[in-house]
Design an enzyme around this catalytic site. Structure first.
Site, PDB file in Angstrom:
ATOM      1  N   HIS A 262       0.848  -1.206   0.000  1.00  0.00           N
ATOM      2  CA  HIS A 262       0.000   0.000   0.000  1.00  0.00           C
ATOM      3  C   HIS A 262       0.873   1.242   0.000  1.00  0.00           C
ATOM      4  O   HIS A 262       1.755   1.405   0.858  1.00  0.00           O
ATOM      5  CB  HIS A 262      -0.930  -0.010   1.214  1.00  0.00           C
TER       6      HIS A 262
ATOM      7  N   GLU B 231       1.717   3.663   3.024  1.00  0.00           N
ATOM      8  CA  GLU B 231       2.200   3.039   4.255  1.00  0.00           C
ATOM      9  C   GLU B 231       3.730   3.026   4.266  1.00  0.00           C
ATOM     10  O   GLU B 231       4.374   1.977   4.330  1.00  0.00           O
ATOM     11  CB  GLU B 231       1.569   1.645   4.390  1.00  0.00           C
TER      12      GLU B 231
ATOM     13  N   HIS C 160       2.659  -3.798   6.707  1.00  0.00           N
ATOM     14  CA  HIS C 160       1.681  -2.751   6.406  1.00  0.00           C
ATOM     15  C   HIS C 160       1.676  -1.780   7.582  1.00  0.00           C
ATOM     16  O   HIS C 160       2.330  -2.002   8.597  1.00  0.00           O
ATOM     17  CB  HIS C 160       0.275  -3.349   6.267  1.00  0.00           C
TER      18      HIS C 160
ATOM     19  N   GLU D 160       0.846  -5.082  10.986  1.00  0.00           N
ATOM     20  CA  GLU D 160       0.378  -3.692  10.916  1.00  0.00           C
ATOM     21  C   GLU D 160       1.231  -2.911  11.910  1.00  0.00           C
ATOM     22  O   GLU D 160       1.096  -3.066  13.125  1.00  0.00           O
ATOM     23  CB  GLU D 160      -1.106  -3.590  11.284  1.00  0.00           C
TER      24      GLU D 160
HETATM   25  O1  0X9 Z   1      -6.826  -4.075   4.527  1.00  0.00           O
HETATM   26  C1  0X9 Z   1      -5.678  -4.456   4.352  1.00  0.00           C
HETATM   27  O2  0X9 Z   1      -5.232  -4.786   3.246  1.00  0.00           O
HETATM   28  C2  0X9 Z   1      -4.724  -4.513   5.555  1.00  0.00           C
HETATM   29  N1  0X9 Z   1      -4.862  -3.349   6.363  1.00  0.00           N
HETATM   30  S1  0X9 Z   1      -4.323  -1.921   5.811  1.00  0.00           S
HETATM   31  O3  0X9 Z   1      -4.739  -0.895   6.722  1.00  0.00           O
HETATM   32  N2  0X9 Z   1      -2.751  -1.940   5.827  1.00  0.00           N
HETATM   33  O4  0X9 Z   1      -4.784  -1.754   4.503  1.00  0.00           O
HETATM   34  C3  0X9 Z   1      -5.075  -5.687   6.430  1.00  0.00           C
HETATM   35  C4  0X9 Z   1      -5.007  -6.980   5.743  1.00  0.00           C
HETATM   36  C5  0X9 Z   1      -5.388  -8.044   6.675  1.00  0.00           C
HETATM   37  N3  0X9 Z   1      -6.084  -9.017   5.965  1.00  0.00           N
HETATM   38  C6  0X9 Z   1      -7.430  -9.191   6.020  1.00  0.00           C
HETATM   39  N4  0X9 Z   1      -8.143  -8.652   6.949  1.00  0.00           N
HETATM   40  N5  0X9 Z   1      -7.886  -9.957   5.097  1.00  0.00           N
HETATM   41 ZN    ZN Z   2      -1.782  -1.876   4.023  1.00  0.00          ZN
END
Ligand code: 0X9
Ligand code: ZN
Length: 450
Positions: free
Chosen positions: A194, A197, A321, A391
């Site tokens: 991302h 980030e 992330h 994260e």
């Molecule tokens: O949403 C995402 O891709 C990740 N969080 S972020 O804030 N960095 O965008 C989390 C991914 C974790 N995976 C799932 N929840 N599937």
């Molecule tokens: Zn992310």
């Protein structure tokens, strides 16, 4: 011709306006003032914007984007401005500032709002982090830093390119290993799927530097001698560069694919082929969680797939992330736990241990929210790789969110070294993380797609 400051800015300054625009190094200013010297002539601005983007064509959101200040006295007026589609990033006495495109500017004008200033956010801006965040590495600096790390540990380290981004940038990685082939257990660390980030680039990059600097410490040397360590700090270089290119953070998340509706980007962490296109992902190209036209449609996610498929010794992966301070493990696309009890026990112990080292919270990804098509669901589901999403710092948006500042870098890197070493060590047999905790069961090579 590149102008440091144009007529608009000069007039604004001479009119005594306060410019709170964070991108003080902005090079390409647009904005024409009416006779009064304080109000943008939107029609002239729109006309000038029309002819100002020949170099990259009429790509929505690339050149047609402005940092705008609009007079607004009350919350009712601010709400109307937000409803017109302008982001409100700053509220000052009698005015608000934020980003808008020409369509939104036209709407604001029609609604009778006075646009105090409009500065074009050019794709070809300073191309670097704001000075206060200068310790963060942009794309070019990542390349140099990786070269430096390689040079400092040339007996172990070599550089490689995982592939090219959509705009042709190398997805450069560094490999630490001794001897040819892939006989040794492999670990893959990745950052910045991302764009915004940026701290998730710094952690793997500085892990590489740390390994190079500390290569002679016995506990590090043992890992370098016995493991195959791959680190690719910047999986989405196009998006990351775009996020900083104007001198003001754009909060850009996705890559830079030009979608058919004129919007930009596919969410790379929704583009993997495991449960692709399901819950927690969007089919709307304009959405920040757009899963793309097909699974693995993107050069960046294809590069990860091909790399993993070409390196069958990889048993552990970590995708960094930001933010929230969490250690996440599959599934993310389903509320169900993974079906292999022995692997689940190992995942849990690894998550708990690394969370203990960082102060982060361990949990199954879907406990955060269900989202399909992420890296780790594919890595575990299709390849049986123990894959974690970290994260990183901060804990919340109030503590800096995606942009926690220069002060977050050293502390976050420092607390993420031990977890990385622990995971590298376990790469020979991740199941041993939970040895003695559960009865042995056969390891599946992937599970059925959800
Ligand atoms: O949403 C995402 O891709 C990740 N969080 S972020 O804030 N960095 O965008 C989390 C991914 C974790 N995976 C799932 N929840 N599937
Ligand atoms: Zn992310």
């Amino acid at each position: 011709m590149r102008r440091r400051i144009g007529r608009a800015a000069a007039l604004a300054l001479s009119a005594g306006l306060v410019w709170s625009f964070a991108g003080a190094g902005q090079e390409d200013w647009t904005g024409l003032f009416d006779g009064g010297g304080t109000t943008v002539d939107i029609d002239a601005l729109l006309a000038s914007a029309e002819g100002s983007a020949p170099e990259i064509g009429a790509i929505k959101g690339l050149t047609d984007r402005y940092w705008v200040t609009v007079a607004a006295q009350s919350s009712r007026e601010r709400t109307k401005i937000a409803e017109a589609g302008m982001s409100i990033d700053g509220v000052e006495a009698g005015q608000v500032s934020g980003t808008a495109d020409s369509e939104i500017l036209a709407k604001l004008k029609e609604a009778g709002f006075r646009v105090v200033s409009a500065v074009r956010l050019s794709k070809f801006g300073p191309d670097d982090f704001p000075p206060a965040d200068g310790v963060y590495h942009n794309y070019g600096e990542v390349q140099s830093a990786l070269q430096g790390a390689q040079g400092a540990a040339s007996e172990y380290a070599s550089l490689f390119s995982m592939g090219k981004s959509g705009e042709g940038r190398d997805l450069t990685g560094i490999r630490f290993h001794r001897g040819g082939g892939e006989a040794k257990p492999g670990v893959l660390f990745m950052g910045s799927h991302h764009a915004r980030e940026h701290l998730s680039t710094e952690v793997p990059l500085r892990l590489a530097q740390w390994l190079a600097e500390n290569k002679d410490r016995p506990e590090v040397k043992r890992l370098l001698e016995t493991r195959d360590i791959y680190i690719v700090p910047l999986i989405n270089p196009d998006g990351s560069e775009y996020d900083i290119a104007s001198g003001k953070y754009r909060w850009h998340r996705k890559n830079m694919r030009r979608n058919h509706d004129g919007s930009i980007g596919v969410d790379l962490n929704r583009n993997y082929a495991w449960g692709w296109g399901g819950r927690g992902a969007s089919g709307n190209p304009g959405s920040d969680t757009y899963y793309g036209p097909s699974a693995f449609s993107e050069p960046e996610s294809q590069a990860v797939r091909d790399f993993v498929e070409g390196h069958s010794n990889i048993t552990v992966m970590l995708s960094y992330h930001t933010f929230s301070e969490l250690v996440l493990y599959p599934w993310g696309g389903s509320d169900e736990p993974i079906s292999d009890g022995r692997a689940l026990a190992a995942f849990k112990v690894m998550a708990e241990k690394t969370a203990g080292m960082t102060g982060y919270r361990p949990m199954q990804s879907s406990e955060l929210y269900v989202a399909t098509g992420d890296t780790c669901d594919w890595a575990w589901g299709a390849k049986g790789i123990f894959c974690f999403t970290f994260e990183l710092t901060p804990r919340s948006n109030w503590d800096g969110g995606f942009y926690p500042g220069a002060g977050a870098v050293e502390t976050t890197v420092a607390k993420n070294i031990d977890p990385a070493l622990y995971l590298i060590d376990l790469a020979d047999d991740p199941y041993r993380a939970a040895d003695g905790k559960v009865a042995a069961a056969p390891k599946p090579k992937g599970e059925n797609p959800s």
